[in-house]
Design a protein around this motif. Sequence first.
Motif, PDB file in Angstrom:
ATOM      1  N   ILE A 352       0.990  -1.516  -0.005  1.00 20.51           N
ATOM      2  CA  ILE A 352      -0.397  -0.237  -0.236  1.00 20.51           C
ATOM      3  C   ILE A 352       0.615   1.215   0.203  1.00 20.51           C
ATOM      4  O   ILE A 352       2.000   1.511   0.635  1.00 20.51           O
ATOM      5  CB  ILE A 352      -0.933  -0.164   1.340  1.00 20.51           C
ATOM      6  CG1 ILE A 352      -1.831   1.400   1.395  1.00 20.51           C
ATOM      7  CG2 ILE A 352      -0.086  -0.146   2.879  1.00 20.51           C
ATOM      8  CD1 ILE A 352      -2.924   1.554   2.490  1.00 20.51           C
ATOM      9  N   ALA A 363      -5.428   5.955  -0.966  1.00 18.47           N
ATOM     10  CA  ALA A 363      -4.228   4.920  -0.632  1.00 18.47           C
ATOM     11  C   ALA A 363      -4.867   4.554  -2.622  1.00 18.47           C
ATOM     12  O   ALA A 363      -5.655   4.138  -3.101  1.00 18.47           O
ATOM     13  CB  ALA A 363      -4.226   4.006  -0.302  1.00 18.47           C
ATOM     14  N   ILE A 365      -3.611   0.558  -3.212  1.00 20.43           N
ATOM     15  CA  ILE A 365      -3.482  -1.184  -3.351  1.00 20.43           C
ATOM     16  C   ILE A 365      -3.158  -1.658  -4.008  1.00 20.43           C
ATOM     17  O   ILE A 365      -3.707  -2.367  -5.000  1.00 20.43           O
ATOM     18  CB  ILE A 365      -4.500  -1.221  -2.554  1.00 20.43           C
ATOM     19  CG1 ILE A 365      -5.118  -0.070  -1.314  1.00 20.43           C
ATOM     20  CG2 ILE A 365      -4.383  -2.549  -1.734  1.00 20.43           C
ATOM     21  CD1 ILE A 365      -5.958  -0.231  -0.083  1.00 20.43           C
ATOM     22  N   PHE A 397     -12.516  -1.944   0.175  1.00 19.84           N
ATOM     23  CA  PHE A 397     -12.362  -0.659   1.016  1.00 19.84           C
ATOM     24  C   PHE A 397     -12.994  -1.404   2.715  1.00 19.84           C
ATOM     25  O   PHE A 397     -13.030  -0.520   3.971  1.00 19.84           O
ATOM     26  CB  PHE A 397     -13.101   0.025   0.307  1.00 19.84           C
ATOM     27  CG  PHE A 397     -13.413   1.430   1.065  1.00 19.84           C
ATOM     28  CD1 PHE A 397     -12.086   2.454   0.688  1.00 19.84           C
ATOM     29  CD2 PHE A 397     -14.458   2.364   2.357  1.00 19.84           C
ATOM     30  CE1 PHE A 397     -12.451   3.312   1.704  1.00 19.84           C
ATOM     31  CE2 PHE A 397     -14.311   3.903   2.623  1.00 19.84           C
ATOM     32  CZ  PHE A 397     -13.275   4.091   2.298  1.00 19.84           C
ATOM     33  N   ILE A 418      -9.521   4.444  -2.299  1.00 19.87           N
ATOM     34  CA  ILE A 418      -8.784   3.691  -2.260  1.00 19.87           C
ATOM     35  C   ILE A 418      -8.200   3.376  -4.026  1.00 19.87           C
ATOM     36  O   ILE A 418      -9.741   3.148  -4.550  1.00 19.87           O
ATOM     37  CB  ILE A 418      -8.528   2.291  -1.854  1.00 19.87           C
ATOM     38  CG1 ILE A 418     -10.293   1.661  -2.210  1.00 19.87           C
ATOM     39  CG2 ILE A 418      -8.225   2.930  -0.450  1.00 19.87           C
ATOM     40  CD1 ILE A 418     -10.302   0.066  -1.967  1.00 19.87           C
TER      41      ILE A 418
END
Length: 463
Positions: A352, A363, A365, A397, A418
């Motif tokens: 991450i 983020a 990932i 998530f 994300i």
Amino acid sequence: MQKPEYQELHQAVQSNTVLDFYCKKVKDSSAPIIGEIFTLALTTGTTGDLKACIISHKSFLSAILGADIPGLNLATRDVYLSYVPLCLLWERVILYKILVSGASVAFTDINSVDFIDDIKYFKPTLTLGIFKLLEKIYDGIQEKIGKSSTASKMIFRKAFNSKLENFQKNGNLESLIYDKLIFKKIRQTLGGRMRLMIAGATLYRKGVVEYLKIVLSCEILQGYGSMESLVTCMCSMPGDTCSDHLGGPLSGYMFKLKKTKGLDFEGSEGKIFGELYLKGEKLFSGYYKGSSEYLDSEGWYATGDYFSLNPKNLAFEFIDSKESLSTLSNGQTVSIQKIELVARESPYIESIFVSIKHSCVLAVIVPNQVYLSKHLSPNNVHLSELCQSFSVISSVFRDLERVMKHFNLKPYEKIQAIYLEPETWISEELISPTLKLRRKNLEARYEKVFEKLLLSIGTFEYN
């Protein structure tokens, strides 16, 4: 009876004047001058910009002679497992010490599919315990325990707690009964002979280092160093029952902590904390074709890393690096590495990268492909398609929110959106030799992604 020159060398070692001894011995005009450049070592330093550290013969020799890490005690029976590139100064220094001691070196690649098989074959006794390796070992053990029967789990837990209690009392990591009956198979995954790992100053998931010490019956020393400081300048000691600090300074360095105005750290109450400054002859000689002003007016080098000093045991504890700290519009200081550390507790996450844009935590990932496919894709859909599926993204998530809630992250620390990246970060452009993220390059790579995530924050909110 020792020859006079050996007696002189022995006296130099005892009086810590080895460098002066060797300087006197350099008489041949063809021999390099002790202050000349020995090598250039690439680093991102405190700014994230790639540059080359100038390492002199004197500094490198100091590093070799001064790398007597507590507990190292090299012998001919030792086998050192080398799996990081030799551009890392630690590898070059330890290899010199290995060769001088008569021990052996086994070379492998952590990204190879044969990595675990190589470890079992070579049966190493020493290695560099980078966070990626330690967490991979930890996750593997947890996965195997999770698949075992209820009775096996109870027996394992009892054995672990007994060893842990004994370790906390007297610092002993060995148990004749439990090591033979319970933990032997786990030790065999690393060849069965591992006695010492040296881990760097990074943020580990709480309890990982102590846990591995117990189940592997292996000392895991934590230290701190950089290209600029010539490998390790502080290190913990064998038998230390506390696993959350880096010990004290090694010889050849002077330390000081300089507080940054307006910067406070949660959990540092009652401790001295600030940015670490170093001084001493073991430091590098500057940056190649770079600014000559790498030291302050008093000769101190600013590391860009923050530490706290515990007055009770005079040990240093790593807080975070300057490039991983961000101050939000509300004045709160946020640790990006801390958020990443917590997020990695989700079984869906392999790697991450967190970035903060306009006080929003975002983020990228890289998902755990095996876990993701098993739980969210029974029909073996390709990973690139899964990463674009809104239902998959939502599931990842939700689990991330579960983890963040469990670890009591503050509202301003929680990831708000994300992006799932199907390609693993393996290129040197994105990952350092010790498998740390090259944040500046990742920021540039995902600039457009973060712009889109900022617009999608509302779609990632769940009750």
